[in-house]
Write a protein that holds these residues in place. Structure first.
Motif, short mmCIF file in Angstrom:
data_model
loop_
_atom_site.label_atom_id
_atom_site.label_comp_id
_atom_site.label_asym_id
_atom_site.label_seq_id
_atom_site.Cartn_x
_atom_site.Cartn_y
_atom_site.Cartn_z
N TRP A 135 -9.99 1.93 6.19
CA TRP A 135 -9.96 2.25 4.69
C TRP A 135 -10.90 2.96 4.34
O TRP A 135 -10.68 3.94 3.23
CB TRP A 135 -9.92 1.24 3.89
N TYR A 191 1.01 -0.96 -0.11
CA TYR A 191 0.11 -0.06 0.09
C TYR A 191 0.84 1.39 -0.09
O TYR A 191 1.13 2.05 1.08
CB TYR A 191 -0.89 -0.09 1.28
N CYS A 236 -8.45 -3.26 -6.12
CA CYS A 236 -7.96 -2.07 -5.43
C CYS A 236 -8.99 -1.04 -4.81
O CYS A 236 -9.88 -0.93 -5.21
CB CYS A 236 -7.17 -1.14 -6.53
#
Length: 474
Positions: free
Chosen positions: A287, A167, A220
């Motif tokens: 996230w 990441y 992704c």
């Protein structure tokens, strides 16, 4: 039919000027006057050596966010359309699976089920490719230097040594040039926009098209700046400039797959240390908050890598998520790769469950909501403000969202953009609390909105279930 393509004269006046450069490096591979450099926030961005030098038209024709280039549907149809079926979220495909590698320790050493690394090794072992292009740790990075880069591997041992998710920002101008200069068959691994850029590059270069034999897309959420790794390291007692290595996906035995840890390596008080902490204990690991996200990611509508020959991600599904060893979700678009997987499953080398395309969509539900429903709203806002933005398959709109969801999507965008400057300020003062003070109020507000929205969604689902039950009994 190939869509009309526009001149590339304004690449820097549109994509770069408006913050939608993803830093992939495809443009720089075809224009020596372009350099890809890390900006003040740790994001790769295209820069020009001279403002007066015209941009090579090919540079814009390989940019995944440029005006006039084919979209993901059009590119995928050119490559896969004759032999694949189509689903609006995951694009063209010949098969969809959930599974993991049974043989050796691919699964244990991978971020999830180990299928991406296994496939790359299998392609080398079968002589189907000569080289693998993928992201690897920088050998012995110096203080403040990038931790990862694109590299070319030629042996199974090299591939396996570079497994796991990264990441972290990378750029591929150098490896594209290497592929153009060195004959051979290449398998290339990348996130969706990078694979799209490579497909566009193959349209412009017959040499590259011949040499790129397989592409492997990584599902992704969004691309992070260097600050994401530094933020974790800082909370583990390693200052940003002292970070030397990071494993973003350390598996924790006897915990659900979604409960993983991060391991950082660096220096503290002049001595080498290694620290592992569950991400649940680290600020900024959610996230959904979108910390350190590139702006371009908020204007992308490809979650699974629709132009790749095969896409691999995490099977965030109830039936698999409890397994700490990890499970992949797989979208296959190449008949050759599908046969390879099927043969390995029959031989007991892989465990593969055939799942419907809808299950793949379910496994990435949050990402699709953000890049379809949320994207429509962001496009609407940009158009209302009169700003340039990329042309997407999603149409601008606002009426499909409740006022509460509009607030959530707007605040999520604000969170991502605010995190860059807040972390830079904290680094300048060498004080992590500055970052916390800036971001805590925004994350608390966002979380309150999300909790209310979740309650309303649950109540709505219960109401719909009850109505359906009553109707079925009439």
């Amino acid at each position: 039919m190939t869509p009309t393509r526009h001149p590339a004269t304004n690449l820097f006046g549109t994509v770069v000027k408006n913050g939608c450069c993803i830093g992939c490096g495809a443009c720089a591979a075809f224009d020596p006057g372009i350099r890809i450099k890390l900006d003040e926030y740790g994001r790769y961005v295209a820069t020009r050596q001279s403002e007066s030098t015209p941009v090579n038209p090919t540079a814009a024709l390989v940019c995944p966010f440029a005006d006039g280039v084919p979209n993901e549907d059009e590119l995928a149809q050119e490559v896969f359309g004759t032999e694949a079926q189509f689903e609006p979220h995951i694009g063209y495909h010949v098969a969809t699976y959930a599974g993991w590698v049974v043989e050796s320790d691919f699964r244990a050493q991978g971020s999830s089920g180990g299928l991406a690394s296994w496939l790359l090794v299998e392609l080398l072992n079968r002589g189907l490719v000569d080289y693998v292009v993928h992201v690897a740790p920088q050998p012995a990075p110096t203080a403040g230097a990038p931790l990862f880069r694109f590299a070319v591997s030629s042996t199974p041992e090299e591939v396996r040594a570079k497994a796991k998710s990264r990441y972290y920002p990378v750029e591929m101008s150098g490896v594209i040039v290497e592929m153009l200069q060195r004959p051979g068959r290449y398998a290339v691994v990348g996130i969706p926009c990078f694979i799209k850029a490579l497909r566009l590059a193959c349209r412009e270069s017959s040499v590259l098209k011949q040499r790129v034999t397989f592409t492997v897309g990584i599902v992704c959420g969004h691309l992070k700046s260097t600050a994401f790794a530094e933020m974790f390291a800082w909370q583990c007692g390693i200052a940003p400039d002292e970070l030397r290595a990071i494993d973003f996906r350390t598996k924790l035995p006897d915990r659900p797959a979604i409960s993983y840890a991060v391991t950082v390596v660096g220096q503290r008080d002049g001595r080498d240390i290694t620290v592992t902490k569950p991400t649940s204990e680290l600020f900024g690991s959610n996230w959904g908050h979108g910390f350190f996200k590139y702006k371009a990611c908020d204007f992308c509508d490809d979650v699974v890598g629709e132009t790749a020959d095969i896409s691999v991600g995490d099977a965030w599904l109830p039936e698999y998520v409890s397994d700490s060893a990890g499970t992949n979700v797989v979208v296959v678009r190449s008949q050759t790769l599908n046969s390879l997987l099927a043969d390995a499953a029959v031989a007991g080398r892989l465990h593969l469950d055939s799942i419907p395309a809808e299950k793949v969509v379910e496994s990435q539900a949050g990402g699709f909501r953000h890049r379809r429903d949320g994207l429509a709203y962001r496009l609407f806002l940009e158009d209302q403000a009169g700003r340039w933005r990329p042309t997407k398959r999603v149409k601008p709109g606002v009426s499909h969202l409740t006022p509460k969801l509009r607030e959530i999507y707007a605040l999520r965008y604000e969170l991502g953009q605010a995190s860059h400057a807040a972390f830079a300020a904290a680094k300048a003062k060498q004080d992590f609390s500055i970052f916390l003070q800036a971001m805590n109020p925004l994350t608390a507000r966002y979380d309150r909105y999300c909790r209310r929205s979740l309650i309303l969604r649950i109540l709505g689902k219960i109401k719909r279930t009850l109505i359906a039950l009553v109707r079925s009994q009439r």
